[in-house]
Design a protein around this motif. Structure first.
Motif, mmCIF file in Angstrom:
data_model
loop_
_atom_site.group_PDB
_atom_site.id
_atom_site.type_symbol
_atom_site.label_atom_id
_atom_site.label_comp_id
_atom_site.label_asym_id
_atom_site.label_seq_id
_atom_site.Cartn_x
_atom_site.Cartn_y
_atom_site.Cartn_z
ATOM 1 N N PRO A 330 0.851 -1.178 -0.042
ATOM 2 C CA PRO A 330 0.205 0.324 0.132
ATOM 3 C C PRO A 330 0.956 1.294 0.033
ATOM 4 N N CYS A 331 0.157 2.350 -0.214
ATOM 5 C CA CYS A 331 0.845 3.783 -0.063
ATOM 6 C C CYS A 331 0.933 3.837 1.535
ATOM 7 N N ALA A 332 2.119 4.515 1.943
ATOM 8 C CA ALA A 332 2.621 4.440 3.560
ATOM 9 C C ALA A 332 1.542 5.096 4.337
ATOM 10 N N ASN A 333 0.819 5.987 3.961
ATOM 11 C CA ASN A 333 -0.286 6.586 4.879
ATOM 12 C C ASN A 333 -1.433 7.190 4.094
ATOM 13 N N LYS A 334 -2.393 7.588 5.016
ATOM 14 C CA LYS A 334 -3.526 7.891 4.233
ATOM 15 C C LYS A 334 -3.536 9.401 3.430
ATOM 16 N N ASN A 335 -2.603 10.344 3.767
ATOM 17 C CA ASN A 335 -2.244 11.362 3.165
ATOM 18 C C ASN A 335 -1.716 11.167 1.491
ATOM 19 N N GLN A 336 -0.759 10.222 1.623
ATOM 20 C CA GLN A 336 -0.105 9.920 0.546
ATOM 21 C C GLN A 336 -1.226 9.502 -0.531
ATOM 22 N N LEU A 337 -1.851 8.368 -0.012
ATOM 23 C CA LEU A 337 -2.979 7.660 -0.679
ATOM 24 C C LEU A 337 -3.653 8.873 -1.654
ATOM 25 N N GLN A 338 -4.134 9.936 -0.664
ATOM 26 C CA GLN A 338 -5.199 10.970 -1.312
ATOM 27 C C GLN A 338 -4.300 11.618 -2.002
ATOM 28 N N THR A 339 -3.012 12.184 -1.908
ATOM 29 C CA THR A 339 -2.175 12.683 -2.835
ATOM 30 C C THR A 339 -2.267 11.968 -4.253
ATOM 31 N N VAL A 340 -2.142 10.625 -4.199
ATOM 32 C CA VAL A 340 -1.969 10.116 -5.545
ATOM 33 C C VAL A 340 -3.426 10.041 -6.296
ATOM 34 N N PHE A 341 -4.367 9.879 -5.557
ATOM 35 C CA PHE A 341 -6.001 10.166 -6.021
ATOM 36 C C PHE A 341 -6.069 11.566 -6.613
ATOM 37 N N THR A 342 -5.461 12.582 -5.931
ATOM 38 C CA THR A 342 -5.554 13.963 -6.572
ATOM 39 C C THR A 342 -5.010 14.163 -7.860
ATOM 40 N N TYR A 343 -3.883 13.506 -7.995
ATOM 41 C CA TYR A 343 -3.022 13.317 -9.240
ATOM 42 C C TYR A 343 -3.721 12.733 -10.202
ATOM 43 N N VAL A 344 -4.352 11.708 -9.989
ATOM 44 C CA VAL A 344 -5.276 10.995 -10.985
ATOM 45 C C VAL A 344 -6.299 11.892 -11.586
ATOM 46 N N ASP A 349 -8.395 15.825 -15.738
ATOM 47 C CA ASP A 349 -8.611 17.206 -15.832
ATOM 48 C C ASP A 349 -8.159 17.818 -17.122
ATOM 49 N N GLU A 350 -6.744 17.677 -16.992
ATOM 50 C CA GLU A 350 -5.949 18.194 -17.941
ATOM 51 C C GLU A 350 -6.051 17.389 -19.432
ATOM 52 N N GLY A 351 -6.582 16.628 -19.477
ATOM 53 C CA GLY A 351 -6.940 15.878 -20.871
ATOM 54 C C GLY A 351 -6.155 14.599 -21.061
ATOM 55 N N ALA A 352 -5.239 14.187 -20.335
ATOM 56 C CA ALA A 352 -4.363 12.892 -20.315
ATOM 57 C C ALA A 352 -5.355 11.940 -20.484
ATOM 58 N N SER A 353 -4.792 10.716 -20.766
ATOM 59 C CA SER A 353 -6.017 9.201 -20.817
ATOM 60 C C SER A 353 -5.239 8.301 -19.837
ATOM 61 N N LEU A 354 -6.308 7.999 -19.089
ATOM 62 C CA LEU A 354 -5.781 6.928 -18.130
ATOM 63 C C LEU A 354 -5.823 5.659 -18.571
ATOM 64 N N VAL A 355 -4.758 4.860 -18.785
ATOM 65 C CA VAL A 355 -4.899 3.697 -19.574
ATOM 66 C C VAL A 355 -4.670 2.538 -18.612
ATOM 67 N N PHE A 356 -4.626 2.831 -17.355
ATOM 68 C CA PHE A 356 -4.277 1.502 -16.268
ATOM 69 C C PHE A 356 -4.392 2.136 -14.907
ATOM 70 N N GLY A 357 -5.251 1.472 -14.174
ATOM 71 C CA GLY A 357 -5.326 1.765 -12.656
ATOM 72 C C GLY A 357 -6.007 2.957 -12.190
ATOM 73 N N GLY A 358 -5.396 3.688 -11.233
ATOM 74 C CA GLY A 358 -5.885 4.942 -10.824
ATOM 75 C C GLY A 358 -6.988 4.821 -9.779
ATOM 76 N N GLU A 359 -7.293 3.510 -9.236
ATOM 77 C CA GLU A 359 -8.283 3.226 -8.454
ATOM 78 C C GLU A 359 -7.902 2.240 -7.220
ATOM 79 N N GLN A 360 -8.508 2.316 -6.282
ATOM 80 C CA GLN A 360 -8.488 1.182 -5.189
ATOM 81 C C GLN A 360 -8.842 -0.041 -5.692
ATOM 82 N N PRO A 361 -7.697 -1.184 -5.520
ATOM 83 C CA PRO A 361 -8.261 -2.318 -6.107
ATOM 84 C C PRO A 361 -9.639 -3.073 -4.990
ATOM 85 N N LYS A 362 -10.273 -3.874 -5.829
ATOM 86 C CA LYS A 362 -11.519 -4.368 -5.213
ATOM 87 C C LYS A 362 -11.222 -5.742 -4.407
#
Length: 488
Positions: A330-344, A349-362
């Motif tokens: 996992p990410c080391a802490n909640k703040n770091q996880l949230q940072t990654v989600f923020t950049y996703v 929003d900037e128009g890049a294409s998400l081609v893999f991941g970006g979510e919490q695994p099920k």
């Protein structure tokens, strides 16, 4: 040796004694793979506790610096031997606190042991040079003198190796140490300090004070009796510490962020490039200052590289790093996880294409941890936030270019300059990369992350204060040159 005998509470180590903070308060350290698992509690220390540690270090340094390099080196050898016996225990603790896999923390602990032995040997190497004098009846030479008390501020991403690669050279060159580890991994650091205690270091030579960065970290930067500060962490905090140290004339060393590129040339071995990209980007859940963050690919091989990259990324297993078969924790802490989600979200929003991941695994096994899938964006341009800002997670941006020359321009188009790599079989491309890449660490046909312990490590531009850690280069920070002129 044990830090505490009750309630899983770890004390500060000051003047050779494990003592509770004057605040009477503690901070909980949890397992990011399972937040119900409490690794331990560490002291929420005060400035009074820091003052006590600094006073102990200052007193101990008077005798410590008088020991020969060989004598100080023997202590480090002894620490290495103790740590080797406790390798599995320390590695397991680090995995529970930080989240990276047990294989990675065992490797990191082994690296820490090797660093201790390397610097133990440094105690027998030369510390100066004889310089010709214009006076034929005089002898002139240089020697080195320790700074005094060194404040060590370390991050959570390498809770074993980074404290040791700062503490070991500080000690071998005659300094004493007050270390403030990241609170997320302070239990691991306490276990490392236990190894120094068990090895018999004199009281006060090494001290650990845990607590908040605003109190203990800033307190180290401001303390009039701390002569040098070595810091690894974020750019914002690093600059704040540097400014505080500069105001009072203390020596400081800052290792900070990176936005590390990999260039994949059309002539590259694509399988090798893919393997190294995945290791560099996703090992330790991408939480390395040298982690691969941008992959810059020549257009002729872009589609083939992407196909191989996605196929290999599909094979990554995510989960608790203590379990068999897990490749990424996992990410080391909640703040770091949230940072990654923020950049996703920024990437979308900037128009890049998400081609893999970006979510919490099920799955139920992921509900109590800070997990995220490896994340890959394409259609990224160099001006986007996801191509400019450090994410510090399992996150890469694919950027297509028409030539290696353009790739180098894109690679350099960031404020950072820590590490970079290129995959090519063309010697001209290799030489251009070596000469033109603005990074402190450049690697050819190898992942961007990692440097051998005997080699200098540090960044350019906004990645560091332009000093270097590890290897013989460490003595440039931890000592001052003294020029001696002798005439009979």
């Amino acid at each position: 040796m044990t830090v505490s005998t009750k309630n899983n509470i770890y004390s500060n180590f000051i003047g050779g004694q494990w003592v509770e903070s004057s605040s009477g308060d503690v901070i909980k350290s949890i397992n990011p793979a399972n937040t119900n698992d409490i690794v331990g509690y560490v002291q929420n220390s005060t400035k009074q506790d820091l003052d006590s540690a600094v006073a102990s270090a200052k007193k101990a340094q008077i005798q410590w610096k008088k020991l020969s390099g060989a004598e100080r080196g023997q202590y480090l050898y002894n620490v290495a031997n103790v740590m080797e016996k406790r390798l599995d225990e320390i590695a397991e603790c680090a995995t529970r606190e930080m989240g990276k896999t047990l294989a990675e923390t065992k490797g990191e602990t082994s690296r820490g042991i090797a660093i201790l032995r390397y610097y133990a040997g440094e105690g027998m190497r030369k510390v100066g040079d004889v310089i010709p004098s214009t006076d034929q009846e005089a002898l002139m030479f240089t020697t080195r003198t320790p700074l005094g008390v060194v404040g060590v501020i370390t991050p959570w991403n390498f809770p074993i190796a980074i404290p040791i690669w700062k503490v070991a050279p500080a000690l071998i060159y005659g300094n004493t140490v007050v270390i403030k580890p990241a609170t997320d991994t302070a239990v691991t650091c306490a276990k490392i300090v236990e190894c120094f205690e068990e090895a018999g270091l004199p009281a006060g030579v090494i001290n650990i004070v845990t607590g908040s960065g605003s109190v203990i970290g800033q307190g180290i930067a401001d303390h009039p009796d701390i002569n040098g500060i070595t810091f690894t962490g974020s750019n914002g905090i690093g600059k704040q510490i540097g400014q505080s140290a500069l105001k009072r004339g203390a020596k400081y060393q800052l290792e900070m962020g990176g936005k590390n590129p990999v260039i994949v040339a059309a002539d590259a071995d694509l399988d090798l490039a893919v393997e190294a990209t995945i290791a560099g980007a996703f090992r330790s859940t991408g939480q390395k200052c040298t982690a691969t963050s941008r992959v810059i690919i020549e257009s002729d091989v872009y589609d083939a590289f992407k196909e191989k990259l996605l196929a290999k990324t599909e094979e990554i297993t995510i989960g608790d790093g203590l379990k068999e078969g897990i490749w990424m924790g996992p990410c080391a802490n909640k703040n770091q996880l949230q940072t990654v989600f923020t950049y996703v979200q920024k990437g979308l929003d900037e128009g890049a294409s998400l081609v893999f991941g970006g979510e919490q695994p099920k799955g139920n096994e992921y509900e109590n941890g800070f997990y995220i899938q490896p994340t890959i964006f394409e259609n990224v341009t160099s001006n986007m936030a996801i191509a400019q800002e450090e994410v510090f997670g399992p996150f890469i941006a694919l950027i297509k270019v028409d030539s290696v020359k353009e790739g180098l321009e894109v690679a350099n188009d960031v404020q950072y300059g820590l590490s970079a790599s290129i995959f090519t079989t063309n010697i001209a491309h290799m030489l251009s990369f070596i000469n033109e890449m603005d990074a402190g660490l450049v690697r050819i046909n190898a992942e961007s992350a990692g440097v051998e312990l005997q080699a200098p490590f540090g960044g350019m531009k906004q990645s560091s204060s332009h000093s270097r850690e590890q290897g013989e280069a460490a003595k440039e920070f931890f000592t001052s040159i003294k020029t001696v002129f002798v005439k009979g």
